[in-house]
Write an enzyme that holds these catalytic residues in place. Structure first.
Site, mmCIF file in Angstrom:
data_model
loop_
_atom_site.group_PDB
_atom_site.id
_atom_site.type_symbol
_atom_site.label_atom_id
_atom_site.label_comp_id
_atom_site.label_asym_id
_atom_site.label_seq_id
_atom_site.Cartn_x
_atom_site.Cartn_y
_atom_site.Cartn_z
ATOM 1 N N GLU A 1 0.849 -1.183 0.000
ATOM 2 C CA GLU A 1 0.000 0.000 0.000
ATOM 3 C C GLU A 1 0.890 1.240 0.000
ATOM 4 O OE1 GLU A 1 -3.597 -0.531 1.957
ATOM 5 O OE2 GLU A 1 -4.275 1.507 1.633
ATOM 6 N N GLU B 1 -2.557 -0.048 13.309
ATOM 7 C CA GLU B 1 -3.645 0.449 12.462
ATOM 8 C C GLU B 1 -5.003 0.223 13.126
ATOM 9 O OE1 GLU B 1 -4.008 -1.751 8.803
ATOM 10 O OE2 GLU B 1 -5.105 -0.123 7.824
HETATM 11 C C1 BGC Z 1 -5.337 2.826 4.498
HETATM 12 C C2 BGC Z 1 -5.805 3.893 5.446
HETATM 13 C C3 BGC Z 1 -6.686 4.828 4.709
HETATM 14 C C4 BGC Z 1 -7.862 4.015 4.316
HETATM 15 C C5 BGC Z 1 -8.976 4.750 3.669
HETATM 16 C C6 BGC Z 1 -6.547 2.055 4.094
HETATM 17 O O1 BGC Z 1 -6.267 1.007 3.253
HETATM 18 O O2 BGC Z 1 -4.355 2.036 5.045
HETATM 19 O O3 BGC Z 1 -4.995 4.269 6.403
HETATM 20 O O4 BGC Z 1 -6.982 6.016 5.313
HETATM 21 O O5 BGC Z 1 -7.512 2.887 3.555
HETATM 22 O O6 BGC Z 1 -10.101 4.198 4.074
#
Ligand code: BGC
Length: 888
Positions: A489, A757
């Site tokens: 990501e 997270e």
């Molecule tokens: C990310 C987040 C981001 C989100 C949006 C995720 O996959 O890791 O931190 O803000 O998507 O919904």
């Protein structure tokens, strides 16, 4: 009070918020400085600038000497000397006069490059050939084949003659992809992942180096290694279009300007005179990792003594869709910033060795090893171990995160990968032969922003939390503020950044970092004004032709962050630069939602992302954010001299709609969640009579959750501040120190060394959360840091005195915290705050820098000889606080 022994001195010189700009973005760069020694006031300043560092050391500025400028309390100025030439390196220094009219010495010189304009660039974009020139053999070997179809790094070299000893030589360099640069075998600069990430279809940054000392008379060789990086390597999570987001192969742009004593010049550029071949870097990719076959090394390839064999001509290319604008870096370079030794070693069930570095980080391993030729060593990276003590890599998704090193067998070999990085705390090592001589360390990399703050307390868990926040910032500040550094990501997600920004600004000087990223956000803005969810935008949803439009709180990030930037740095230039893009976004939202409820144009509408417990009503969140934006637009307008009434009127209209739509007859907010009340109180959305009711309801919801938070990314930023102000400081500390799920302490009790997270990234009952999305290094929940700084340390800015020229010091004194020691380097000087509680007494020492004042408000139940509310000015103050009431 200041003692006369504290001789004032000037330090921390900055130009355009940078230690050493690679070039200028305007004709009048901005200079800033800090004063140490804390005299109460400065009354005047003087800046000198010269092309000679020696002149500056002698206090001489032949290019510009402002002379003494009487300007009490001023710590910055714009260039006001003669028009600056391009292609120059200018040294400068500053001195100031204190309240007793004593002049400080000049600060040690700093410098900036003026850089090249678009017209100055004469080089071509050069790259490895795609189609071999006629008559050349196709390489027969397959050693660069790999399952990722990742390309080998390209080695490029060019020989040139230097006719005598130059008086100066500057090289300007950029790449589509990543570069490492060499001159006569010497590495130039210590940057990593240069030139950084931008939308390469629009712009690419260049760096400038002074290489005068590296040139020799006779033949010289400039060498470069090119990697794929963000340009053509893999980023993001789309496996069907994992790489090649900006182009198909990396390319180099370079210009070397040499000047001789007699005024003659020599200019070497990236042109068709360069040669290229592949070497030991079989591939090096952010997600796949690096494979390095040391048997393929080409000793001396970047020196004049080397005889090139099997090198091919480069190809001059025209980047598509068009050549990017070359511009000097807007932020600091990325560098290796810390090296960590192995803390523990163990053996995994499969027999591989596991090394624990004790800290989750972004970077790579530095390995020193002695082993027979051909020994293959695999280094796999992971954030956690599973229950069996094996590496847990399922949460990396498609990120392979494996580096492979093949030994040449000749003495001690040194390996650090070049164009990849991993998010990890653990490394698993397996080798095709025993390794008697092996040493590993972990190298953390980040955009090398000055560290501005340090804070410690008497509570070990809280200290670990502070460290976790810092390390999550470090691990995610790489060219852009990213969500996470480990899985496939690594995007600049905007809401993550906006909730975290005030926290980030305490730990590091984030001014240049935002200035750079703001440009990425603006580059990603659609013609009708829509800010993106992530910036740079390309790799997310690579099939879309346009950037992914921003959800509420995501697309809203630029305005929120710009305001944070202004309050922290008192810098209006960013506000000016972004005003029109901000208006465009606001107008777009309004066009979608003429009736004042933000129901349309909400795009991916993420809501209070990853909250636990009941979900917060999204129209409420979205409208709350809209009101926040309208408030901020009003304030920004006032600061930069634009009419504010359009925005204050909008805010008033939206507030009415908010209350009419979301305040129910039962006296609750629609959805009745913690985050609903946190936003309503944090953004000040309710009329005065409803506020205490909202606060009471928030308290009841926290009680109902057994004293736990239930917030996601958006609510968490307001949790401690709102609970502290509207319920009680004690309740805010209760939440902060909680160790049961969900809480920060819960993650720490289970080994977190960075911010998770998800609150339930790992639980004793459930093990690891879904592999689909479970990072252990995601800073959003670290947004609590701003309250730790502002209220536990008491270092909070007052919007009436932006740039920490005026502070609000309202410390929360709590026996469970025991003591707090903090310092923060505000733009103009260092602020210290340290308190220690002993029974019913608190000793609090405060140092305020020059021309700074603070409004102190002691918490209820405490008093000092000065009273409970009083003002302080620059200098050191020892306050002795005592409890004024029992049980307070
Ligand atoms: C990310 C987040 C981001 C989100 C949006 C995720 O996959 O890791 O931190 O803000 O998507 O919904």
């Amino acid at each position: 009070m200041t003692s006369d022994n504290d001789v004032p001195r000037v330090h921390r010189l900055r130009c355009d918020n940078l230690r050493q700009p690679d070039g200028l973005h305007s004709a009048r760069p901005e200079f800033g400085w800090a004063v140490a020694g804390d005299p109460p006031h400065i009354t005047a300043w003087r800046i000198i600038a010269d092309v000679s560092a020696d002149h500056i050391a002698q206090g001489r500025g032949d290019l510009w000497d402002s002379g003494r400028v009487d300007a009490p309390g001023v710590f910055n100025t714009a260039w006001d000397g003669p028009t600056l030439p391009n292609d120059a390196r200018i040294y400068y220094s500053v001195q100031v006069w204190d309240h007793l009219d004593r002049a400080t010495p000049f600060a040690p010189a700093a410098s900036f490059f003026t850089g090249l304009t678009a017209q100055d660039w004469r080089g071509d974009w050069i790259a490895r050939y795609f189609v071999l020139p006629e008559g050349r053999d196709v390489p027969q070997d397959t050693r660069y084949d790999n399952r990722f179809q990742a390309r080998p790094a390209d080695y490029l070299r060019r020989c040139f003659d230097v006719a005598g000893k130059p008086v100066r030589a500057f090289v300007y360099v950029s790449a589509l992809g990543l570069y490492e640069l060499y001159l006569n075998g010497q590495r130039i600069g210590d940057h990593v992942m240069a030139p950084g990430w931008t939308d390469y279809h629009i712009r690419t940054p260049y760096q400038s180096f002074d290489v005068t000392e590296l040139l020799t008379e006779g033949p010289n060789v400039m060498g470069a290694i090119l990697g794929e990086g963000w340009y053509s390597g893999r980023i993001g999570h789309n496996q069907r279009r994992a790489g090649n987001h900006y182009g198909g192969r990396p390319a180099l742009m370079l210009q070397l300007h040499v000047q001789y004593a007699d005024g003659e010049t020599l200019c070497i550029t990236s042109d068709d005179q360069w040669q290229t071949r592949q070497g030991p870097v079989c591939y090096s990719d952010f997600l796949a990792g690096e494979m390095y076959d040391a048997r393929l090394e080409m000793p001396g390839w970047n020196t004049a003594q080397y005889h090139p064999e099997n090198w091919q001509p480069v190809e001059v290319i025209s980047p598509e869709p068009s050549a990017p604008m070359l511009e000097p870096s807007r932020t600091e370079p990325a560098r290796a910033v810390a090296t960590l030794p192995v803390q523990q070693q163990s053996t995994a069930p499969d027999g591989s060795l596991i090394f624990d570095f004790g800290q989750n980080l972004a970077g790579y391993v530095h390995m020193q090893v002695r082993a027979p030729r051909g020994t293959e060593i695999r280094l796999r990276h992971a954030e956690r171990l599973d229950a069996d003590g094996a590496l847990y890599t399922a949460n990396l998704r498609y990120a392979v995160s494996e580096d492979i090193y093949i030994c040449h067998g000749d003495g001690v070999e040194d390996f650090t990968p070049r164009f990849t990085f991993h998010g990890f705390q653990y490394v698993g090592l397996s080798a095709s032969a025993p390794l008697p001589d092996l040493s590993l360390s972990a190298v953390a990399i980040q955009t090398d922003l000055p560290v501005t703050g340090q804070i410690s307390t008497g509570n070990p868990m809280l200290n670990q939390l502070i460290s976790n926040i810092f390390w999550s910032q470090r691990g995610n500040f790489l060219s852009v503020p990213t969500d996470c550094p480990q899985r496939d990501e690594r995007y600049g997600w905007s809401a993550d950044a906006q909730v975290f920004w005030r926290t980030a600004g305490y730990f590091m000087d984030v001014s240049s970092f935002l200035s750079k990223w703001m440009q990425d956000l603006i580059d990603g803005q659609s013609p009708d004004g829509v800010f993106p969810d992530v910036a740079p935008t390309k790799p997310l949803n690579p099939y879309r032709l346009t950037p992914q439009p921003g959800a509420p709180a995501w697309g809203d990030a630029p305005i929120i962050m710009a305001w944070d930037h202004y309050t922290r740095y008192a810098d209006t230039a960013l506000l000016q630069r972004c005003w029109q893009p901000f208006c465009d976004w606001m107008n777009w939202i309004e066009r979608q939602n003429p009736n004042g409820l933000r129901l349309e144009g909400v795009n991916n509408n993420y809501g209070d992302w990853l909250s636990v417990g009941p979900g917060t009503h999204r129209p409420l969140i979205n409208t709350a954010y809209w009101i926040r934006l309208a408030d901020l637009m009003g304030r920004i307008a006032t600061v930069i001299g634009q009419p504010a009434v359009r925005w204050t009127a909008l805010a008033a209209r939206l507030r009415d709609t908010f209350v009419a739509s979301f305040w129910t007859k039962e006296g609750t907010l629609t959805g009745d969640t913690q985050t609903a009340y946190l936003l309503a109180l944090g953004f000040d959305l309710l009329p005065p009579p409803l506020r205490p009711q909202a606060a009471t309801r928030l308290g009841a919801l926290i009680d109902a959750a057994d004293g736990h938070l239930q917030t996601g990314f958006l609510g968490v930023r307001h949790l401690a501040p709102v609970v502290c102000d509207w319920l009680s400081p004690t309740r805010a500390v209760d939440l902060l120190l909680k160790e049961t799920y969900p809480s920060w302490g819960f993650s720490i009790a289970h080994g977190a060394t960075t911010i998770w997270e998800r609150w339930d990234g790992w639980t004793p009952g459930g093990g690891f959360q879904s592999t689909a999305m479970n990072s252990f290094n995601h800073y959003a929940y670290g947004a609590v840091g701003e309250w730790i700084w502002a209220r536990l340390a008491g270092i909070d800015t007052d919007p009436a005195g932006p740039g920490y020229r005026r502070l609000q010091m309202r410390p929360v004194l709590d026996a469970r915290i025991g003591h707090v020691t903090a310092h923060y380097d505000a733009p103009h000087g260092r602020i210290h705050s340290a308190w220690v509680m002993q029974g019913d007494r608190v000793a609090w020492q405060i140092t305020l820098p020059t021309d700074t004042c603070a409004e102190v408000a002691l918490p209820p139940g405490w008093s000092a000889p000065q009273g409970t509310e009083f003002n302080l000015t620059a200098g050191t103050h020892d306050l002795h606080l005592a409890r004024s009431e029992k049980g307070a």
